[in-house]
Design a protein around this motif. Structure first.
Motif, short mmCIF file in Angstrom:
data_model
loop_
_atom_site.label_atom_id
_atom_site.label_comp_id
_atom_site.label_asym_id
_atom_site.label_seq_id
_atom_site.Cartn_x
_atom_site.Cartn_y
_atom_site.Cartn_z
N LYS B 2 0.84 -1.20 0.00
CA LYS B 2 0.00 0.00 0.00
C LYS B 2 0.87 1.25 0.00
CE LYS B 2 -4.37 -1.37 1.98
NZ LYS B 2 -5.25 -1.22 3.16
N VAL B 3 0.46 2.23 -0.78
CA VAL B 3 1.22 3.46 -0.93
C VAL B 3 0.31 4.63 -0.60
CG1 VAL B 3 2.57 4.86 -2.52
CG2 VAL B 3 2.56 2.40 -2.78
N ASP B 30 -3.67 0.64 -3.25
CA ASP B 30 -3.26 -0.74 -3.07
C ASP B 30 -2.75 -1.23 -4.43
OD1 ASP B 30 -3.02 -3.45 -2.65
OD2 ASP B 30 -4.61 -3.44 -1.13
N THR B 31 -1.44 -1.46 -4.52
CA THR B 31 -0.88 -1.79 -5.83
C THR B 31 -1.27 -3.20 -6.29
OG1 THR B 31 1.15 -2.39 -4.71
CG2 THR B 31 1.10 -0.24 -5.76
N GLU B 32 -1.65 -4.06 -5.33
CA GLU B 32 -2.04 -5.42 -5.74
C GLU B 32 -3.45 -5.44 -6.32
OE1 GLU B 32 -0.45 -6.93 -2.11
OE2 GLU B 32 1.28 -6.24 -3.26
N SER B 33 -4.39 -4.83 -5.61
CA SER B 33 -5.78 -4.89 -6.07
C SER B 33 -6.13 -3.69 -6.96
CB SER B 33 -6.72 -4.92 -4.87
OG SER B 33 -6.65 -3.70 -4.19
N GLY B 34 -5.30 -2.65 -6.94
CA GLY B 34 -5.61 -1.47 -7.73
C GLY B 34 -6.63 -0.57 -7.07
N LEU B 60 -2.31 3.41 10.23
CA LEU B 60 -3.44 2.54 10.56
C LEU B 60 -3.84 1.70 9.35
CD1 LEU B 60 -5.88 4.68 12.72
CD2 LEU B 60 -4.66 2.62 13.39
N ARG B 61 -3.53 2.21 8.16
CA ARG B 61 -3.89 1.49 6.94
C ARG B 61 -2.74 0.66 6.39
NH1 ARG B 61 -7.11 5.60 7.71
NH2 ARG B 61 -9.24 5.49 6.96
N ASN B 62 -1.69 0.50 7.21
CA ASN B 62 -0.56 -0.38 6.88
C ASN B 62 0.13 -0.01 5.58
OD1 ASN B 62 -0.64 -2.01 9.14
ND2 ASN B 62 -2.31 -3.25 8.27
N VAL B 63 0.35 1.26 5.36
CA VAL B 63 1.09 1.61 4.15
C VAL B 63 2.57 1.29 4.36
CG1 VAL B 63 -0.51 3.43 3.49
CG2 VAL B 63 1.48 4.00 4.84
N SER B 64 3.27 0.99 3.27
CA SER B 64 4.71 0.73 3.40
C SER B 64 5.52 1.78 2.65
CB SER B 64 5.05 -0.66 2.90
OG SER B 64 4.53 -0.84 1.63
N ARG B 106 5.58 -0.45 -12.70
CA ARG B 106 6.62 -1.17 -11.98
C ARG B 106 6.15 -2.58 -11.62
NH1 ARG B 106 8.55 -0.83 -6.17
NH2 ARG B 106 10.27 -2.25 -6.48
N ARG B 107 4.83 -2.70 -11.38
CA ARG B 107 4.28 -4.00 -10.98
C ARG B 107 4.44 -5.05 -12.07
NH1 ARG B 107 3.97 -6.12 -6.46
NH2 ARG B 107 4.92 -4.40 -5.43
N LYS B 108 4.35 -4.58 -13.31
CA LYS B 108 4.32 -5.54 -14.43
C LYS B 108 5.66 -6.20 -14.66
CE LYS B 108 0.57 -3.08 -16.54
NZ LYS B 108 0.30 -1.89 -17.33
#
Lengths: 198, 108
Positions: B2-3, B30-34, B60-64, B106-108
């Protein structure tokens, strides 16, 4: 009145281990004493002073504390390491009022700057664009007054100035222009001569 | 992963905000779910400790990772000890959609 709040100490490299264990203890001598707790700041003091070979003044600037405070942290660290050695006790490295500072990097492709919080992992690519063109980057320290208002050494002969290196006395520096000894700019001068007159 | 992005508005055409604590909107991606979440920064007019409140809000939203125009002196060490990566983009004309695109590529 309550005590003054302790200034948090800056840690550049957290330890890669959590502690030390002695081996070959005589079972009869086995003491019931617990382990010695080395604080993070004390570990960092040992690392800066003895591993990196900095002097107390340079190391105190790195940890963002005063020089006397650094000396006290360092003395506590030596005391604890010695206790653990002599009494054959375990040593754990944890605790202390510290904060971790990360190193910053720059991506040349998307022109962003990023920190690297996981020191144990190597940095391979820009977190944003994935480019491999990254370089190290130093943020200009805004809060460090020592860096901004730096002392200067001045040549007593030709008035050549250079930035003073902390830990190196000005009078041991030699002017690169004329080869004379330097002195601190705006310093107290030769105090010894004044004292004689009194 | 998460960003969080500090934004000047709540659309993808908004620009990146030049400060993190006093930005107008937080955008969590959320880069995984979009998936995307837009959070208004209601604390931006507070006199003190806006940075700390903002860090609590996004952590609280667990961003990294957090993308912003800049970070204050107080929250840099906080984020370092929480192992949250900071990304600074000095170009204030950069749009949120540009950053989202970069992250998706970047995900691809």
């Amino acid at each position: 009145m309550s005590a003054r709040i302790r200034r948090p100490r800056k840690i550049l490299n957290p330890p890669s281990i959590k502690g030390f264990k002695p081996f070959g203890i005589d079972p009869e001598m086995k003491s019931s004493k617990g382990s010695v707790n080395l604080l993070f700041e004390e570990y960092e003091a040992l690392r800066l002073r003895d591993y990196d070979g900095l002097n107390h003044h340079q190391a105190s600037l790195m940890m963002n504390v005063s020089r006397p405070t650094f000396t006290r942290i360092y003395a506590a660290a030596l005391q604890k390491v010695a206790t653990a050695f002599v009494e054959g006790r375990q040593m754990t490295i944890e605790g202390g009022k510290v904060y971790f500072d990360s190193d910053w990097h720059q991506c040349n492709a998307c022109e962003c700057y990023f920190s690297h919080p996981h020191k144990q992992l190597p940095i391979e690519e820009c977190p944003l664009c994935g480019s491999k063109e990254i370089s190290e980057f130093d943020f200009p320290e805004e809060n460090n007054q020592m860096q901004n208002e730096r002392d200067k050494c001045i040549c007593s002969q030709c008035q050549y100035e250079q930035i003073h290196q902390s830990g190196v006395p000005c009078k041991e520096e030699v002017c690169p222009e004329c080869g004379h000894f330097m002195k601190r700019k705006g310093g107290p001068g030769r105090r010894g001569r004044k004292m004689k007159g009194i | 992963m998460k960003v969080a992005i500090a934004s000047t508005g709540n659309t993808l055409d908004s620009n990146i905000d030049s400060s993190f604590g006093r930005c107008a909107w937080f955008i969590i991606i959320d880069t995984e779910s979009g998936g995307m979440e837009f959070i208004p920064n209601t604390n931006r007019d507070m006199e003190e400790h806006v940075g700390r409140v903002a860090v609590e809000l996004v952590s609280l939203r667990n961003v990294s990772m957090i993308v912003s125009g800049d970070f204050g002196q107080k929250i840099k060490p906080m984020l370092d000890s929480m192992h949250i990566q900071m990304v600074v983009i000095k170009d204030s004309q950069k749009k949120i959609s540009d950053i989202v695109e970069l992250l998706n590529n970047r995900r691809k």
